[in-house]
Design a protein around this motif. Structure first.
Motif, PDB file in Angstrom:
ATOM      1  N   ALA A  31       0.824  -1.216   0.000  1.00 19.99           N
ATOM      2  CA  ALA A  31       0.000   0.000   0.000  1.00 19.99           C
ATOM      3  C   ALA A  31       0.858   1.267   0.000  1.00 19.99           C
ATOM      4  CB  ALA A  31      -0.940   0.001   1.196  1.00 19.99           C
ATOM      5  N   THR A  32       2.120   1.164   0.422  1.00 23.95           N
ATOM      6  CA  THR A  32       3.011   2.331   0.428  1.00 23.95           C
ATOM      7  C   THR A  32       3.612   2.576  -0.952  1.00 23.95           C
ATOM      8  OG1 THR A  32       4.997   1.076   1.062  1.00 23.95           O
ATOM      9  CG2 THR A  32       3.609   1.924   2.857  1.00 23.95           C
ATOM     10  N   GLY A  33       3.383   1.675  -1.885  1.00 21.34           N
ATOM     11  CA  GLY A  33       3.858   1.825  -3.252  1.00 21.34           C
ATOM     12  C   GLY A  33       4.514   0.560  -3.761  1.00 21.34           C
ATOM     13  N   GLN A  34       4.276   0.257  -5.031  1.00 20.87           N
ATOM     14  CA  GLN A  34       4.898  -0.898  -5.645  1.00 20.87           C
ATOM     15  C   GLN A  34       5.219  -0.589  -7.100  1.00 20.87           C
ATOM     16  OE1 GLN A  34       0.927  -3.440  -5.991  1.00 20.87           O
ATOM     17  NE2 GLN A  34       2.660  -4.686  -6.509  1.00 20.87           N
ATOM     18  N   ILE A  35       6.031  -1.425  -7.703  1.00 26.02           N
ATOM     19  CA  ILE A  35       6.415  -1.263  -9.100  1.00 26.02           C
ATOM     20  C   ILE A  35       5.148  -1.431  -9.948  1.00 26.02           C
ATOM     21  CG2 ILE A  35       7.800  -2.211 -10.987  1.00 26.02           C
ATOM     22  CD1 ILE A  35       9.770  -3.222  -8.771  1.00 26.02           C
ATOM     23  N   PRO A  36       4.876  -0.480 -10.857  1.00 23.77           N
ATOM     24  CA  PRO A  36       3.677  -0.595 -11.698  1.00 23.77           C
ATOM     25  C   PRO A  36       3.636  -1.939 -12.433  1.00 23.77           C
ATOM     26  CG  PRO A  36       4.673   1.573 -11.949  1.00 23.77           C
ATOM     27  CD  PRO A  36       5.635   0.742 -11.136  1.00 23.77           C
ATOM     28  N   GLY A  37       2.470  -2.574 -12.372  1.00 21.62           N
ATOM     29  CA  GLY A  37       2.277  -3.848 -13.048  1.00 21.62           C
ATOM     30  C   GLY A  37       2.638  -5.070 -12.222  1.00 21.62           C
ATOM     31  N   ALA A  38       3.268  -4.859 -11.066  1.00 19.32           N
ATOM     32  CA  ALA A  38       3.633  -5.993 -10.211  1.00 19.32           C
ATOM     33  C   ALA A  38       2.381  -6.637  -9.621  1.00 19.32           C
ATOM     34  CB  ALA A  38       4.565  -5.547  -9.096  1.00 19.32           C
ATOM     35  N   VAL A  39       2.458  -7.938  -9.439  1.00 16.95           N
ATOM     36  CA  VAL A  39       1.381  -8.707  -8.822  1.00 16.95           C
ATOM     37  C   VAL A  39       1.792  -8.970  -7.378  1.00 16.95           C
ATOM     38  CG1 VAL A  39       0.149 -10.909  -8.873  1.00 16.95           C
ATOM     39  CG2 VAL A  39       0.831  -9.810 -11.012  1.00 16.95           C
ATOM     40  N   ASN A  40       0.878  -8.709  -6.440  1.00 16.51           N
ATOM     41  CA  ASN A  40       1.185  -8.944  -5.033  1.00 16.51           C
ATOM     42  C   ASN A  40       0.745 -10.341  -4.613  1.00 16.51           C
ATOM     43  OD1 ASN A  40      -0.156  -8.095  -1.872  1.00 16.51           O
ATOM     44  ND2 ASN A  40       2.013  -8.259  -2.300  1.00 16.51           N
ATOM     45  N   ILE A  41       1.726 -11.159  -4.228  1.00 20.14           N
ATOM     46  CA  ILE A  41       1.460 -12.463  -3.613  1.00 20.14           C
ATOM     47  C   ILE A  41       2.348 -12.509  -2.375  1.00 20.14           C
ATOM     48  CG2 ILE A  41       1.480 -14.969  -3.837  1.00 20.14           C
ATOM     49  CD1 ILE A  41       1.380 -14.655  -6.868  1.00 20.14           C
ATOM     50  N   PRO A  42       1.792 -12.219  -1.188  1.00 22.15           N
ATOM     51  CA  PRO A  42       2.617 -12.236   0.029  1.00 22.15           C
ATOM     52  C   PRO A  42       3.366 -13.567   0.171  1.00 22.15           C
ATOM     53  CG  PRO A  42       0.470 -11.285   0.487  1.00 22.15           C
ATOM     54  CD  PRO A  42       0.412 -11.854  -0.905  1.00 22.15           C
ATOM     55  N   LEU A  43       4.573 -13.491   0.705  1.00 19.84           N
ATOM     56  CA  LEU A  43       5.432 -14.664   0.822  1.00 19.84           C
ATOM     57  C   LEU A  43       4.702 -15.872   1.392  1.00 19.84           C
ATOM     58  CD1 LEU A  43       8.177 -16.058   0.609  1.00 19.84           C
ATOM     59  CD2 LEU A  43       8.744 -15.096   2.849  1.00 19.84           C
ATOM     60  N   GLY A  44       3.912 -15.672   2.433  1.00 15.00           N
ATOM     61  CA  GLY A  44       3.207 -16.787   3.070  1.00 15.00           C
ATOM     62  C   GLY A  44       2.189 -17.467   2.174  1.00 15.00           C
ATOM     63  N   LEU A  45       1.819 -16.821   1.065  1.00 15.02           N
ATOM     64  CA  LEU A  45       0.824 -17.394   0.159  1.00 15.02           C
ATOM     65  C   LEU A  45       1.424 -17.949  -1.127  1.00 15.02           C
ATOM     66  CD1 LEU A  45      -2.023 -14.734   0.472  1.00 15.02           C
ATOM     67  CD2 LEU A  45      -1.794 -16.911   1.681  1.00 15.02           C
ATOM     68  N   VAL A  46       2.708 -17.722  -1.351  1.00 13.93           N
ATOM     69  CA  VAL A  46       3.344 -18.155  -2.602  1.00 13.93           C
ATOM     70  C   VAL A  46       3.162 -19.656  -2.819  1.00 13.93           C
ATOM     71  CG1 VAL A  46       5.547 -18.413  -3.821  1.00 13.93           C
ATOM     72  CG2 VAL A  46       4.994 -16.244  -2.701  1.00 13.93           C
TER      73      VAL A  46
END
Length: 98
Positions: free
Chosen positions: A31-46
């Motif tokens: 929520a503080t910012g990410q690379i445009p187009g990146a997909v968020n999959i938290p480590l615990g869910l990979v």
């Protein structure tokens, strides 16, 4: 495991390379910012979501400093996925963020 630094990833993005970036940080961090187009999959869910990924593609793993992305990359690589870890993580990212 392949690795690259943030400036190398930024250069690939500027060149228009077809990249799939997976950000393994927690939702509140993203929520503080990410690379445009990146997909968020938290480590615990990979581990539970790897079936959503295509083994024919190469994935760039990103986190805050490079540690969690390295763990995610190792996990995916051990299951036959092609991955690159971005060392230094978002702490060293100087490119655009959304």
């Amino acid at each position: 495991m392949k690795q690259l630094v943030p400036s190398e990833l930024e250069a690939l993005i500027r060149q228009g390379k077809d990249l799939t970036i997976i950000d393994v940080r927690e939702t509140d961090e993203v929520a503080t910012g990410q690379i445009p187009g990146a997909v968020n999959i938290p480590l615990g869910l990979v581990e539970f979501r790897m079936h959503e990924l295509d083994k024919s593609k190469e994935y760039v793993m990103v986190c805050r400093s490079g540690g969690r992305s390295s763990m995610a990359a190792n996990l995916l690589e051990s299951h036959g996925y092609r991955v690159i870890n971005m060392t230094g993580g978002m702490n060293e990212w100087e490119g655009a963020i959304k």
